[in-house]
Design a protein around this motif. Structure first.
Motif, PDB file in Angstrom:
ATOM      1  N   UNK A  43       0.815  -1.216   0.000  1.00  0.00           N
ATOM      2  CA  UNK A  43       0.000   0.000   0.000  1.00  0.00           C
ATOM      3  C   UNK A  43       0.848   1.265   0.000  1.00  0.00           C
ATOM      4  N   UNK A  44       0.423   2.214  -0.822  1.00  0.00           N
ATOM      5  CA  UNK A  44       1.125   3.486  -0.915  1.00  0.00           C
ATOM      6  C   UNK A  44       2.168   3.517  -2.010  1.00  0.00           C
ATOM      7  N   UNK A  45       2.736   2.358  -2.348  1.00  0.00           N
ATOM      8  CA  UNK A  45       3.800   2.305  -3.348  1.00  0.00           C
ATOM      9  C   UNK A  45       3.344   1.595  -4.620  1.00  0.00           C
ATOM     10  N   UNK A  46       2.915   0.360  -4.497  1.00  0.00           N
ATOM     11  CA  UNK A  46       2.325  -0.336  -5.645  1.00  0.00           C
ATOM     12  C   UNK A  46       1.401  -1.409  -5.104  1.00  0.00           C
ATOM     13  N   UNK A  47       0.105  -1.184  -5.319  1.00  0.00           N
ATOM     14  CA  UNK A  47      -0.893  -2.082  -4.730  1.00  0.00           C
ATOM     15  C   UNK A  47      -2.197  -1.967  -5.513  1.00  0.00           C
ATOM     16  N   UNK A  49      -6.147  -1.766  -5.995  1.00  0.00           N
ATOM     17  CA  UNK A  49      -7.265  -1.428  -5.126  1.00  0.00           C
ATOM     18  C   UNK A  49      -8.358  -2.491  -5.236  1.00  0.00           C
ATOM     19  N   UNK A  50      -9.506  -2.234  -4.645  1.00  0.00           N
ATOM     20  CA  UNK A  50     -10.587  -3.226  -4.615  1.00  0.00           C
ATOM     21  C   UNK A  50     -11.103  -3.575  -6.012  1.00  0.00           C
ATOM     22  N   UNK A  51     -10.845  -2.693  -6.976  1.00  0.00           N
ATOM     23  CA  UNK A  51     -11.275  -2.933  -8.350  1.00  0.00           C
ATOM     24  C   UNK A  51     -10.151  -3.511  -9.212  1.00  0.00           C
ATOM     25  N   UNK A  56      -0.321   3.884  -6.298  1.00  0.00           N
ATOM     26  CA  UNK A  56       0.844   4.072  -5.443  1.00  0.00           C
ATOM     27  C   UNK A  56       1.903   4.964  -6.062  1.00  0.00           C
ATOM     28  N   UNK A  57       2.866   5.352  -5.261  1.00  0.00           N
ATOM     29  CA  UNK A  57       3.946   6.235  -5.694  1.00  0.00           C
ATOM     30  C   UNK A  57       4.737   5.619  -6.844  1.00  0.00           C
ATOM     31  N   UNK A  58       5.103   4.350  -6.712  1.00  0.00           N
ATOM     32  CA  UNK A  58       5.870   3.678  -7.763  1.00  0.00           C
ATOM     33  C   UNK A  58       5.024   3.458  -9.021  1.00  0.00           C
TER      34      UNK A  58
END
Length: 337
Positions: A43-47, A49-51, A56-58
């Motif tokens: 989370x926050x970098x490369x993740x 989402x629910x869809x 994320x930043x990366x």
């Protein structure tokens, strides 16, 4: 196996690697998208989402590179990779760019046929424990079982820290960050260690995020950044200057919402950033408006930081060292001229 056979094999591998490395932009244009290596979920970098949409930043940096190379931030194919897989995937040509919370080190920059293009997040390794444990300092972890991800600098830093402080520990090793946090939550270890940004991200995945705390000690330098193959200066420059452009845009006050108004600016630095004057896209082999398009479609570095890992995100990480140099941080970009 004979000496001649070995020589032939190494020669074949060398030319194969060179072929992958020397024409990345042409390959990207032919495919119509950038193959970007990301994490298996941080989370926050490369993740996803629910869809199933990657965020994320990366991820946003992958989008910025696609915008520079192809004019469209959506022309990205995300390839989730474990820490063990990431460098091999880049070396083999499976991906064009690795944008996956990866620490820049001497060995990685010189011994793997790869080049780091810059630092998009200054980080440092830390520890997470349960509040129930009563532990308030890493110096109290003597004899602890430690959850750690394999194939990372985290493993090496962990060994260094405990050895230097005369402490013992038992490593509990996992292949992915998701497995690591599950091991921590299941009580298989007393503490979980990774980059501090990762700790904030992984804490969100706990059933009760408030049940864990992050200890104050930072035991390493972890400059995280994108990586490309050696041997392709053009692609190296495109990826490198994509990051510099986003940092420079923040310094100039140009955002995704106001970039249109800057098209009439008489400020030479702003006009160069937007491709109105100066070197434009010629030296990079891309369109003159590459800078304008990155800002319009993705945003400047500060925008990306705040919505993915910063105070506008669930992680709520303060900028710290990742603030601009002119505002007390060390984020700095060479001039676009």
């Amino acid at each position: 196996m004979t000496k001649h056979t070995l020589t032939a094999i190494f020669t074949l591998l060398f030319f194969s690697f060179t072929a992958h490395a020397s024409n990345t932009l042409d390959s990207v244009k032919k495919k119509g998208y950038v193959q970007c290596g990301v994490s298996t979920g941080l989370p926050g970098f490369s993740n996803p989402n629910s869809k199933g949409v990657w965020q994320g930043l990366d991820v946003e940096f992958c989008q910025a590179v696609a915008t520079a190379a192809l004019g469209d931030k959506n022309k990205v194919k995300y390839i989730p990779l474990t820490a063990k897989e990431r460098f091999t995937a880049l070396q083999s040509g499976e991906i064009d760019l690795l944008s996956r919370n990866t620490t820049w080190t001497l060995h990685r920059d010189t011994g793997l046929g790869l080049n780091f293009t810059g630092i998009n997040y200054y980080d440092g390794q830390g520890f997470m424990v349960t509040k129930e444990s009563g532990i308030t300092s890493a110096k109290s972890l003597n004899g602890a079982a430690v959850c750690v991800q394999s194939g990372t600098t985290t493993e090496l830093n962990l060994a260094d820290y405990f050895r230097l402080n005369g402490m013992k520990y038992t490593p509990v090793v996992f292949d992915t960050s998701a497995q690591t946090v599950k091991g921590f939550e299941a009580g298989r270890c007393d503490t979980l260690t990774t980059d501090q940004s990762g700790l904030y991200a992984l804490r969100l995945n706990l059933k009760d995020p408030k049940s864990a705390i992050i200890l104050p000690e930072i035991i390493s330098k972890e400059p995280l950044g994108p990586v490309v193959r050696q041997g392709d200066d053009q692609w190296f420059n495109i990826v490198k200057w994509t990051h510099f452009l986003m940092v420079d845009a923040e310094e100039q006050g140009i955002t995704s919402s106001n970039v249109e108004s800057f098209l009439k600016s008489k400020n030479p630095a702003i006009r160069r950033a937007l491709g109105l004057d100066g070197p434009k896209g010629k030296g990079l082999g891309i369109n003159d408006d590459w800078g304008y398009q990155i800002i319009k479609q993705v945003g400047n570095y500060g925008e990306s930081f705040e919505r993915t890992v910063g105070m506008d995100s669930p992680l709520q990480i303060k900028r710290g060292l990742n603030q601009l140099w002119s505002r007390g941080g060390i984020m700095y970009a060479p001039p676009i001229r």
